[in-house]
Design an enzyme around this catalytic site. Structure first.
Site, PDB file in Angstrom:
ATOM      1  CB  SER A 103      44.129  19.080  29.655  1.00 27.33           C
ATOM      2  OG  SER A 103      43.791  19.727  30.854  1.00 27.33           O
ATOM      3  CG  HIS A 117      40.474  20.549  33.141  1.00 28.72           C
ATOM      4  ND1 HIS A 117      39.508  21.403  32.671  1.00 28.72           N
ATOM      5  CD2 HIS A 117      41.646  21.011  32.647  1.00 28.72           C
ATOM      6  CE1 HIS A 117      40.067  22.345  31.932  1.00 28.72           C
ATOM      7  NE2 HIS A 117      41.362  22.132  31.896  1.00 28.72           N
ATOM      8  CB  THR A 175      56.312  15.967  45.291  1.00 31.05           C
ATOM      9  OG1 THR A 175      57.522  16.146  46.022  1.00 31.05           O
ATOM     10  CG2 THR A 175      55.575  14.752  45.810  1.00 31.05           C
ATOM     11  CB  CYS A 186      41.247  30.377  27.634  1.00 34.18           C
ATOM     12  SG  CYS A 186      41.580  28.707  28.223  1.00 34.18           S
TER      13      CYS A 186
END
Length: 679
Positions: free
Chosen positions: A209, A211, A247, A336
């Site tokens: 990931s 970030h 895309t 989370c």
């Protein structure tokens, strides 16, 4: 200025990455599937980012796909492996029985296993691989069960504790067992912190990931080993070699490419030894600030960027509020799940005591931090320790803290009240619970007032247990058991004197409960417990023993009370206008004293400021209710406690009870040089 110490949750975007993203949106904005020059430039940018990632991760002949983040990567890997398992089953090639995952895995992994196991109709047994008290996988268990497994999921480094997995040991166990299971490794926390040579391993899938390492949210990668089965999660236009349609996120890819380039240049990111030295300094500051602190995983076996710890007697919530007041951003575990206020399942899986699992906090830095950042962080951590000592919350060396008035201690809706009188230096405790004793004992020792009585309004055996424990711990005689009744009341006394205040009791028929009435000349009564018919003539407020709805108080005579109202919420952007429109407004800070010691107050523009911690709200209610039209604007860190205070006032009929929505955290920034702030 905030000091961000929650890098395992997310990171700020690196300056080079932000610039690359902007350039990709403004200049290199082409669709990489287009064949014209603008599209070719975008394709070249994407290919360059992929090549950098392949070199860093040493993917060899494996595929590296750009995805939206680790969760998508995990979903794709699990779908691919389980779809292949179904094909094996249907062809009678191999019938797996288990899906194995590490007991401390991020929740995204077991949830993905459950989801695709059901969707694909495999109905395999999902089993957690146990870990030891240091967070390492039980390799004997893995080797024993791996032959029956179809997929094994582990992580390179844990997001909560920073524990680095023994990937070589896991691979050896799989090889020795002869298992044909696919292997997925969550590489999110490892990226940029520990070296990975994926092509030299047996790893089939590895999600990453962006970030978590200074790239924007919404961009990630998935490694797929050469020859590993693959099933696209999304079908469509055939992008990423028909493996991930849609895309491409070119601004995210450009930013991630810039981060990977910064990893290569050796300038933007600190090396392993420097990060270890930084963490050691943070650890020393923590140990000085919080005597008795315990680390929840051995530092030598964790990422050099992570500290997970607990402090005896201090809750995770209190520590987070304390650090946040000092503008130090930490978390209570995985971002989370941190908002759910539950014990860490990771630490529970490690077999740590309940108090550690419930009281854990995580401090994590990113590899781009510098010397000045660490110096400031350490100074603020030490200031947090000073605040605790000044407010009788430190495990050691607390300063004497004279008490006055009523302090409420709430635990899962059950309320304990400490009544302290500075003039007579006496105090009374009402409805204590055994779980509250460490905090209560610490408070009583700091204020050093004799404890006159420990009373129960409900006749609970827990209150009696707490009374006995307090007498033993404090070495105070209180009243000998023969001189008090089952509710703790001294049998020879009709009332207890606390300076100018008197505490008497009202007994309903049967005497198994009691209502306690605190009175003072010229003031309405305050009753503790549940009022019966015997209290019908009393005027004043009732402080309940059970208050799950955080009402704080209710009227003793509802028929004569004003109509209950609803609290009003004020957005932070309207604060100045509110103060100017209500020159008689009082801004009430309901944060606790240990937070107020560290933090600033919002711009006031001449408004009156009053500090009334939520735990001491009962002391201020009578005066506020005597002026129901005076605007009261409550504020705290996040808006939760201020809303409770405003709701309590409004429910008692106060017409102008407001809460600053979102609290200080969402208050717009104001320039310090603004003359209006100097009022």
């Amino acid at each position: 200025m905030e000091i961000y110490l929650d890098a395992n949750a997310t990171t700020p975007v690196l300056a080079q990455a932000a610039q690359a993203a902007l350039q990709a949106m403004a200049d290199d904005f082409g669709n990489p599937s287009s064949v014209h020059s603008t599209g070719l430039k975008a394709r070249a940018l994407m290919d360059a980012a992929r090549e950098r990632a392949q070199g860093l991760l040493q993917t060899g002949g494996g595929q590296l796909l750009f995805v939206s983040g680790a969760t998508e990567g995990i979903q794709t890997a699990v779908l691919s492996a389980l779809h292949a398992l179904r094909e094996r089953r249907d062809s009678a090639d191999h019938k797996a029985e288990l899906l194995l995952y590490g007991a401390t895995e991020h929740k995204a992994v077991p949830e993905a296993l459950k989801h695709w196991n059901q969707i694909l109709g495999l109905h395999l047994q999902i089993v957690a691989i146990p870990v030891d008290r240091e967070g390492h996988h039980d390799l004997d268990f893995l080797q024993r069960e791996a032959p029956r497994a179809g997929l094994v999921c582990t992580m390179a480094a844990n997001n909560e504790t920073g524990v680095i997995s023994d990937l070589a040991g896991i691979e050896a166990s799989l090889l020795r067992s002869g298992s044909r299971a696919f292997w997925m490794v969550d590489g999110v926390q490892a990226l940029g912190k520990i070296p990975l040579q994926l092509a030299k391993t047996r790893i089939d899938y590895a999600p990453f990931s962006g970030h978590k390492l200074y790239a924007p949210k919404g961009i990630g990668m998935l490694y797929v080993r050469e020859g590993a089965p693959f099933t696209p999660l999304m079908a469509g236009g055939g992008q990423e070699g028909s493996r991930r349609s849609g895309t491409e996120n070119m601004s995210g890819i450009a930013a991630l490419g810039a981060v990977l380039a910064a990893l290569e240049d050796g300038i933007s990111f600190r090396d392993h030894a420097t990060l270890q030295a930084f963490r050691a300094r943070l650890a020393r500051a923590l140990e000085e600030a919080f005597p008795g602190l315990v680390y929840n995983a051995p530092l030598a076996q964790t990422l050099p960027t992570t500290l997970n710890f607990a402090v005896p007697g201090l809750s995770s919530r209190l520590l987070q509020d304390l650090f946040d007041a000092a503008e130090l951003r930490i978390s209570g575990g995985s971002a989370c799940s941190a908002a759910k206020a539950q014990p860490s399942f990771v630490l529970q899986a490690m077999g740590l005591p309940d108090w550690q699992a419930a009281g854990a906090v995580r401090l994590s830095i990113g590899p781009a931090v510098d010397e000045a950042f660490i110096i400031e962080a350490c100074a603020r951590i030490r200031a947090c320790g000073e605040s605790l000592r000044n407010n009788c919350l430190s495990p050691q060396d607390n300063q004497p803290t004279p008490g006055e008035g009523i302090t409420r201690f709430a635990l899962d809706g059950a309320c304990c009240y400490l009544l302290a009188d500075a003039a007579s230096q006496r105090c009374v405790l009402i409805d204590p619970l055994p779980e509250q004793l460490p905090r209560l004992i610490q408070t009583l020792q700091c204020q050093a007032y004799p404890l006159v009585a420990v009373l129960s309004t409900q006749g609970s055996g827990l209150h009696a247990e707490a009374r006995q424990a307090l007498a033993e711990e404090l070495g105070e005689a209180l009243f000998p058991p023969a001189e008090i009744d089952a509710l703790g009341w001294p049998v020879r006394m009709s009332e207890l004197q606390l300076g100018a205040k008197r505490l008497r009791r009202v007994l309903p028929p049967g005497g198994r409960q009691q209502a306690l009435v605190l009175s003072e000349a010229g003031r309405e009564a305050l009753l503790f417990g549940e009022p019966g018919a015997e209290c019908a003539e009393l005027a004043g407020l009732c402080a309940p023993a059970l208050d799950a709805g955080a009402q704080f108080a209710r009227r003793l005579n509802p028929a004569a009370a004003p109509q209950p109202l609803s609290e009003q919420l004020l957005p932070g952007a309207q604060l100045q206008a509110f103060v100017q429109a209500h020159p008689d407004a009082v801004l009430v800070d309901v944060r606790e004293p240990y937070e107020q010691f560290l933090s600033h107050t919002p711009p006031l523009w001449g408004a009156t400021l009053q500090a009334v911690p939520l735990s001491r709200l009962l002391n201020a209610l009578p005066a506020w209710l005597a002026r129901p039209e005076q605007p009261l604007l409550f504020f705290c860190r996040s808006g939760n406690r201020s809303r409770q205070a405003a709701a309590a006032l409004a429910s008692l009929g106060h017409a102008q009870a407001w809460s600053l929505s979102g609290g200080l955290a969402l208050l717009p920034a104001f320039a310090p040089e603004d003359p209006a702030l100097l009022v």
